[in-house]
Design a protein around this motif. Sequence first.
Motif, short mmCIF file in Angstrom:
data_model
loop_
_atom_site.label_atom_id
_atom_site.label_comp_id
_atom_site.label_asym_id
_atom_site.label_seq_id
_atom_site.Cartn_x
_atom_site.Cartn_y
_atom_site.Cartn_z
N ARG A 866 -4.08 33.18 13.57
CA ARG A 866 -3.04 32.24 14.00
C ARG A 866 -2.80 32.42 15.49
N ASP A 867 -2.05 31.50 16.08
CA ASP A 867 -1.70 31.62 17.50
C ASP A 867 -0.34 32.27 17.63
N VAL A 868 0.15 32.38 18.86
CA VAL A 868 1.41 33.06 19.10
C VAL A 868 2.59 32.28 18.53
N ASP A 869 2.39 31.01 18.31
CA ASP A 869 3.45 30.19 17.73
C ASP A 869 3.44 30.22 16.22
N GLY A 870 2.49 30.92 15.63
CA GLY A 870 2.41 31.00 14.18
C GLY A 870 1.59 29.92 13.53
N ASP A 911 -11.60 28.07 19.92
CA ASP A 911 -11.65 27.21 21.10
C ASP A 911 -10.26 27.06 21.70
N GLY A 912 -10.19 27.35 23.00
CA GLY A 912 -8.92 27.23 23.71
C GLY A 912 -8.06 28.45 23.64
N TYR A 913 -8.59 29.52 23.06
CA TYR A 913 -7.82 30.76 22.92
C TYR A 913 -8.66 31.93 23.38
N SER A 914 -7.98 32.91 23.89
CA SER A 914 -8.65 34.13 24.29
C SER A 914 -9.01 34.93 23.04
N SER A 915 -10.17 35.56 23.10
CA SER A 915 -10.62 36.34 21.95
C SER A 915 -9.81 37.62 21.82
N GLN A 916 -9.81 38.14 20.60
CA GLN A 916 -9.09 39.37 20.32
C GLN A 916 -9.97 40.26 19.46
N THR A 917 -9.98 41.55 19.77
CA THR A 917 -10.81 42.53 19.05
C THR A 917 -9.91 43.60 18.46
N ARG A 918 -10.23 43.95 17.20
CA ARG A 918 -9.47 44.97 16.49
C ARG A 918 -10.43 45.93 15.81
N LEU A 919 -9.93 47.12 15.58
CA LEU A 919 -10.67 48.11 14.81
C LEU A 919 -10.17 48.06 13.37
N CYS A 920 -11.06 47.68 12.45
CA CYS A 920 -10.70 47.55 11.04
C CYS A 920 -11.47 48.59 10.24
N LYS A 937 -3.49 31.32 24.15
CA LYS A 937 -4.23 30.26 24.79
C LYS A 937 -4.83 30.74 26.10
N SER A 938 -5.99 30.21 26.46
CA SER A 938 -6.71 30.60 27.67
C SER A 938 -6.78 29.43 28.64
N HIS A 939 -7.38 29.65 29.86
CA HIS A 939 -7.53 28.59 30.84
C HIS A 939 -8.45 27.47 30.34
N TRP A 940 -9.23 27.79 29.39
CA TRP A 940 -10.13 26.75 28.87
C TRP A 940 -9.35 25.60 28.26
N ALA A 941 -8.13 25.90 27.78
CA ALA A 941 -7.30 24.81 27.27
C ALA A 941 -6.93 23.84 28.39
N ARG A 942 -6.66 24.40 29.60
CA ARG A 942 -6.34 23.53 30.74
C ARG A 942 -7.53 22.66 31.11
#
Length: 1055
Positions: A866-870, A911-920, A937-942
């Motif tokens: 999900r995004d920061v807005d849920g 698409d339009g968001y910065s990637s995130q990496t986690r250790l699972c 969201k990343s600059h690619w959205a702009r």
Amino acid sequence: MRAPRVPLCATLFALCWILTFVINEELVNAAKSNQRTRSVQMRQNSGINSKREDLQDGFSEDTQMDEPGAEEMAEKEKPKGKKTPEEVLAAKAKKAAEKEAKAKKPKPTKKPKPPKPTKKPKPPKPTKKPKPPKPTKKPKAPKPTTTPTTKPTRKSTMEEEEEKLLLELGWDTLFPTEPKEKEIEKPIAPDHVDVDKKIDAITPPSIKEHDPDYWDARHEVPEPDLIPKIEKKPASTDDPSIYLPIPVAAKKLEEELEKARKAKEEKAEKLRKMWEEEEEEKRKQTVPQGEPKMVLVSSWSSAFWTQTGQNCCWLQLQPLFSTNECPPLGLESHRVEDDQILASSMSHHGYSALRGRLNMQSSADEDDVYGGAWCADTEEKEHWFQVNARREMEFTGVITQGRSSDTNDDFVSSYFVAFSNDSRDWTVLDDGYAEWLFYGNVDKDTPVMTEFSYPVVARYIRILPQSWNGSLCMRLEVLGCPLPTNYPTENDVPPTDDLDYRHHNYKEMRQMMKVINEECPNITRIYNIGKSSQGLKMYAMEISDNPGEHETGSFQQGEPEFRYTAGLHGNEVLGRELLLLLMQFLCKEYNDDNPRVRHLVESVRIHLVPSLNPDAYELAYEMGSEMGNWALGHWTEEGYDIFQNFPDLNSILWGAEDRGWVPRVVPNHHIPIPENFLNGSVAVETKAIISWMERTPFVLGANLQGGEKIVTYPFDMQRPPRATGPDGRGGQSAHEYQHMNEETWARIQRQNEGALRETADENLFRWLAMTYAHSHLTMTENHRGSCHTDDVTGGQGIINRASWKPVVGSMNDFSYLHTNCFEISIFLGCDKFPHESELASEWENNRESLLAFIEQVHRGIKGIVRDVDGNLLANATVSVEGIKHDVKTAATGDYWRLLNPGEYRVTARADGYSSQTRLCIVGYDANATPCSFTLTKSHWARIQQIMAQTRKRPRLVTNIPVNTNNRLNVESTGAAAGPQSERLRRLRLMRLRKLRMERMKASMTKETTTMTTMTTTPPPTTALSAASDTWFDLWFETDTAPTQKYDFEHRIDED
């Protein structure tokens, strides 16, 4: 001591002499008696022959007599005054006509004892001498001196009376049309005449031993001139067939025998019905299945039922099956072990008795050790195929088949069947008169069933081929029921679940699913995924605590999608019935509060599709178990193999990998379907399955097939080897192999070949396959090998499909490369269409495996992106470091990634968001490890917003290695000039050349540092500073175009 010995010896000598004298006297008396008997018989025969010749002289040449004693009997009757001379003459004429006809008919084969002679002489004739004439001499006419008064009168009377009687009695046709009633004959002594006995002209040759007309060929004196007299053609008759006797007595005898046989059968039938009624009452009280019947059991080791029924006994037994429903013994399903099969010979090793199982398939090379049938050595004189049941069985029939071959047409056309209880004494099945010859095949593929008219109880059965087409080759199956007195073997697994163990056609399957849905409406839902080419719906049942809803849940909850499919090939019906049994089991156990089943239903959304090819199943179901050949019902009505009818995405992936386009140009997951595929040769069922896969986010699945007992996993297609170099070693330079021996090179080649078949999740697929195979009760038993060849799994029961039988465009490869679902193929058994009696044991073998494999859907990680807005992000990519295969989130933002236990670095992109990496961390718990992501969201959205404002869409360029994104600034300012574009191109080339020079200097400086031992020179930082710039800064600059570092770009279309 010597004195007593002398009298003792003398006494013994005297006794021996007396005994010898007595024996000699007995022998002499016996010889005299035999000589006297022979002389009397010869005199009697001479008298009979003389009387026959007298009668021939007394009558015309039309009438000849061969019946001894006719005239004598008439003369004996005359002195007593019982009959007049005219009646005697008429009787003689009847006898003459009858014996003339009998002379042309063969004598009866019955050999009764001759009549005993008597010492009293026969009454002398007044006109003849007492001494009878010799049989070899021709009898002379009676002299007038001996009978001066009676002979002429008698002769005229005979002629007149003969014509009168012939007209009155209708003897011009020789025999009357209606036979007279047969009278009981009384034995007549040779020294007197039975005056009460009446002789009829139509009486058949059923002469008794003591009759005066009796004769015996053993005591008859040969008469050389008698045969020509008998074979004379009558002069007074045009049609010689009138002298042939009507076999009235023979017909009556046959009628009596037929009546006796029918009475015996009626009595046996009444007795059988009485026993059946008694057994029916017992069956209703004890066993609910099967029908009672009679069983024939031999009391001797090799004596079976015969026409007389001797040496056999009837036993009143309660069978497990009715006679017409006896199951196969198990040659095709390999329940009959190899040591139970024996044959007289074999043509060579590849065609031994072990290859004689029904539907046995040959290898690609027919001269290999895996032939397609049992073939006998033609030099042998006797041929037989033997099966040992290891216990007494009630054999009811045999199913035969020809040789599996692409070039030869070999089959057995007729055969005998023999039985034994000790394998030494054999009894060939017959009908009481002759051995039964059974007709076999007319082609090599179609099975032919032969049912015996009555069941035979034995331990061994042999097939004795009598005629064949081509070479003597055959495959077969034996039908037999176990006796109720037999104890179950250690391999027999009694069923513990009260389920419906039978085959279901399309209507019965639909009715069964409806009944289950009515019993468990809260956890079941019936829907269809499409229609077949004939319009039959492909029904599916969903089993879940909230049917019809894909549950996402909170951070820790959710339900993965799981599927079992069966019936891809219509004649592989075991998977279909297992899924119907699984539906019944889950519903029943859920209502009974089984904790394991409740956990499955509440934590997994299970989809069960029992028939993906319903049209072909109806064709196979119509033929029945064991009667459809290997291919009947395999394909759809349009001729497609559904399992191999999917798009070939493997070639697209491997071609992109060879060009270095993965994952930037071509992804390693969700590879799109080629545009021209759906317009080509695709089955209607395949299109429906693809649509069902795309709209449901399945995580794990399996398709159930038949014909083998093995589990296969992807890849199913063999990857073509890479282009080889001049040295033929995989395109590698000769310098790399100059210090490598042949063994090392061969090992590397095997590793490379294995890599051509492996997926990125090879270890996970092996675990999934082993979960099912090792939970199965018999799948890992490799002592008998596989169904058609030796064991290829090493006792593990699993194998990579590409290394076993590679196929192109399989359902498993498509599911892995186009969706998130990991799918394997489960081959349930050697018999594609097992008998109903085997369904219970097959359910026991597969029940634990079916449940354990469903539980593997929780192995790995799960989460929500999900995004920061849920907001839930659909189609976000989740990748695992070290595994070149990604998955995507569903429309609800959740994902499930199957992984083995361990630590993994997982990255989520959208698409339009910065990637995130986690250790699972994946543990050994029963549930999946939660691993969710929240993206910003990343600059690619702009960038996308700017493109949307100018109504431009980015497109992917794959054939231009350089970047021309500077057109974005130029076109956005409205500048469009030729000199300006040329200037930008020169600046871009200069920047690329400068960057290349800096990298070369950095590499040269690094080499100098490693070679210098006294001082070290740090590398320049220009390349590092350039590399530290973000990809966004490289794309946009204030003055000129950016420098491209990627192999692809996004352009803005000008149209």
